[in-house]
Design a protein around this motif. Structure first.
Motif, PDB file in Angstrom:
ATOM      1  N   MET A   1       1.069  -1.305   0.174  1.00  0.00           N
ATOM      2  CA  MET A   1      -0.066   0.067   0.241  1.00  0.00           C
ATOM      3  C   MET A   1       1.103   1.451  -0.006  1.00  0.00           C
ATOM      4  SD  MET A   1      -3.413  -0.349  -0.627  1.00  0.00           S
ATOM      5  CE  MET A   1      -3.610  -1.634  -0.044  1.00  0.00           C
ATOM      6  N   GLY A   2       1.947   1.243   0.080  1.00  0.00           N
ATOM      7  CA  GLY A   2       3.261   2.138  -0.321  1.00  0.00           C
ATOM      8  C   GLY A   2       3.272   3.262   1.469  1.00  0.00           C
ATOM      9  N   SER A   3       3.156   4.525   1.017  1.00  0.00           N
ATOM     10  CA  SER A   3       3.122   5.503   2.820  1.00  0.00           C
ATOM     11  C   SER A   3       1.880   5.784   3.140  1.00  0.00           C
ATOM     12  CB  SER A   3       4.106   6.419   2.416  1.00  0.00           C
ATOM     13  OG  SER A   3       3.417   7.255   0.923  1.00  0.00           O
ATOM     14  N   LYS A   4       0.883   5.100   2.731  1.00  0.00           N
ATOM     15  CA  LYS A   4      -0.472   5.824   2.773  1.00  0.00           C
ATOM     16  C   LYS A   4      -0.842   4.915   4.806  1.00  0.00           C
ATOM     17  CE  LYS A   4      -4.156   4.408   0.746  1.00  0.00           C
ATOM     18  NZ  LYS A   4      -4.463   4.186  -0.603  1.00  0.00           N
TER      19      LYS A   4
ATOM     20  N   LEU B   1      -3.018   3.284   7.526  1.00  0.00           N
ATOM     21  CA  LEU B   1      -3.986   2.225   7.704  1.00  0.00           C
ATOM     22  C   LEU B   1      -5.538   3.253   7.245  1.00  0.00           C
ATOM     23  CD1 LEU B   1      -4.595  -1.019   7.779  1.00  0.00           C
ATOM     24  CD2 LEU B   1      -4.601  -0.329  10.390  1.00  0.00           C
ATOM     25  N   CYS B   2      -5.315   4.391   8.589  1.00  0.00           N
ATOM     26  CA  CYS B   2      -6.355   4.948   7.917  1.00  0.00           C
ATOM     27  C   CYS B   2      -7.029   5.088   6.992  1.00  0.00           C
ATOM     28  CB  CYS B   2      -6.004   5.929   8.874  1.00  0.00           C
ATOM     29  SG  CYS B   2      -4.923   5.881  10.157  1.00  0.00           S
ATOM     30  N   GLU B   3      -6.095   5.876   6.050  1.00  0.00           N
ATOM     31  CA  GLU B   3      -6.265   6.423   4.263  1.00  0.00           C
ATOM     32  C   GLU B   3      -6.819   5.128   3.678  1.00  0.00           C
ATOM     33  OE1 GLU B   3      -3.211   9.921   4.140  1.00  0.00           O
ATOM     34  OE2 GLU B   3      -2.623   7.552   3.703  1.00  0.00           O
ATOM     35  N   TRP B   4      -7.220   4.173   3.785  1.00  0.00           N
ATOM     36  CA  TRP B   4      -7.432   2.982   3.031  1.00  0.00           C
ATOM     37  C   TRP B   4      -8.922   2.350   2.928  1.00  0.00           C
ATOM     38  CZ3 TRP B   4      -4.446  -3.191   3.947  1.00  0.00           C
ATOM     39  CH2 TRP B   4      -3.138  -3.000   3.670  1.00  0.00           C
ATOM     40  N   ARG B   5      -9.076   1.792   2.059  1.00  0.00           N
ATOM     41  CA  ARG B   5     -10.131   1.581   1.637  1.00  0.00           C
ATOM     42  C   ARG B   5     -11.069   0.520   1.440  1.00  0.00           C
ATOM     43  NH1 ARG B   5     -10.582   6.007   3.751  1.00  0.00           N
ATOM     44  NH2 ARG B   5     -10.407   8.485   2.389  1.00  0.00           N
ATOM     45  N   ARG B   6     -11.609   0.283   1.126  1.00  0.00           N
ATOM     46  CA  ARG B   6     -11.928  -1.398   1.828  1.00  0.00           C
ATOM     47  C   ARG B   6     -12.411  -1.717   1.006  1.00  0.00           C
ATOM     48  NH1 ARG B   6     -18.295  -1.004   4.825  1.00  0.00           N
ATOM     49  NH2 ARG B   6     -17.800   0.146   6.171  1.00  0.00           N
TER      50      ARG B   6
ATOM     51  N   PRO C   1      -8.612  -6.464  -0.106  1.00  0.00           N
ATOM     52  CA  PRO C   1      -8.095  -7.939  -0.594  1.00  0.00           C
ATOM     53  C   PRO C   1      -6.777  -7.719  -0.955  1.00  0.00           C
ATOM     54  CG  PRO C   1     -10.644  -6.936  -0.751  1.00  0.00           C
ATOM     55  CD  PRO C   1     -10.137  -5.970  -0.042  1.00  0.00           C
ATOM     56  N   SER C   2      -6.658  -6.715  -1.508  1.00  0.00           N
ATOM     57  CA  SER C   2      -5.067  -6.760  -2.223  1.00  0.00           C
ATOM     58  C   SER C   2      -4.073  -6.995  -1.744  1.00  0.00           C
ATOM     59  CB  SER C   2      -5.718  -6.093  -3.673  1.00  0.00           C
ATOM     60  OG  SER C   2      -5.713  -4.169  -3.164  1.00  0.00           O
TER      61      SER C   2
ATOM     62  N   LEU D   1      -3.999  -8.312   1.437  1.00  0.00           N
ATOM     63  CA  LEU D   1      -4.518  -8.943   3.079  1.00  0.00           C
ATOM     64  C   LEU D   1      -3.180  -9.682   4.118  1.00  0.00           C
ATOM     65  CD1 LEU D   1      -7.026  -9.373   4.463  1.00  0.00           C
ATOM     66  CD2 LEU D   1      -6.967 -11.324   3.597  1.00  0.00           C
ATOM     67  N   LYS D   2      -1.819  -9.565   3.036  1.00  0.00           N
ATOM     68  CA  LYS D   2      -1.091  -9.379   3.896  1.00  0.00           C
ATOM     69  C   LYS D   2      -0.295  -9.248   4.399  1.00  0.00           C
ATOM     70  CE  LYS D   2       2.904 -12.751   3.066  1.00  0.00           C
ATOM     71  NZ  LYS D   2       4.394 -13.136   1.773  1.00  0.00           N
ATOM     72  N   SER D   3       0.160  -7.895   3.815  1.00  0.00           N
ATOM     73  CA  SER D   3       0.241  -6.576   4.888  1.00  0.00           C
ATOM     74  C   SER D   3      -0.342  -6.607   5.233  1.00  0.00           C
ATOM     75  CB  SER D   3       0.640  -5.183   3.683  1.00  0.00           C
ATOM     76  OG  SER D   3       1.160  -5.580   2.525  1.00  0.00           O
ATOM     77  N   LEU D   4      -1.865  -6.076   6.016  1.00  0.00           N
ATOM     78  CA  LEU D   4      -2.615  -6.326   6.668  1.00  0.00           C
ATOM     79  C   LEU D   4      -2.208  -6.954   7.829  1.00  0.00           C
ATOM     80  CD1 LEU D   4      -4.644  -4.117   7.193  1.00  0.00           C
ATOM     81  CD2 LEU D   4      -6.587  -6.010   6.438  1.00  0.00           C
ATOM     82  N   ARG D   5      -2.524  -7.870   7.536  1.00  0.00           N
ATOM     83  CA  ARG D   5      -2.892  -8.910   8.670  1.00  0.00           C
ATOM     84  C   ARG D   5      -0.698  -9.074   9.682  1.00  0.00           C
ATOM     85  NH1 ARG D   5      -3.247 -13.988   4.882  1.00  0.00           N
ATOM     86  NH2 ARG D   5      -5.793 -14.410   5.504  1.00  0.00           N
TER      87      ARG D   5
END
Length: 54
Positions: free
Chosen positions: A1-4, A6-11, A15-16, A18-22
């Motif tokens: 997701m780059g330098s964004k 987590l608050c800036e992520w959109r729904r 899914p694209s 998910l590994k980083s989110l975990r």
């Protein structure tokens, strides 16, 4: 997701990357004071507040 934050992520982005989110949300130490998202590093949040262990 780059330098964004987590608050800036959109729904539709979740899914694209998910590994980083975990990795970001495992064992959270901070919560965002604006949107209540949690992360293990303050750099992932726009208004980080440390979660205190009791």
């Amino acid at each position: 997701m780059g330098s964004k934050t987590l608050c800036e992520w959109r729904r539709h982005e979740i899914p694209s990357d998910l590994k980083s989110l975990r990795r970001i949300v495992s064992k959270p130490k901070f919560v965002c004071g604006k949107c209540a998202r949690s992360a293990n590093d303050r750099d992932y949040l726009c208004q980080p507040l440390r979660l205190k262990e009791e």
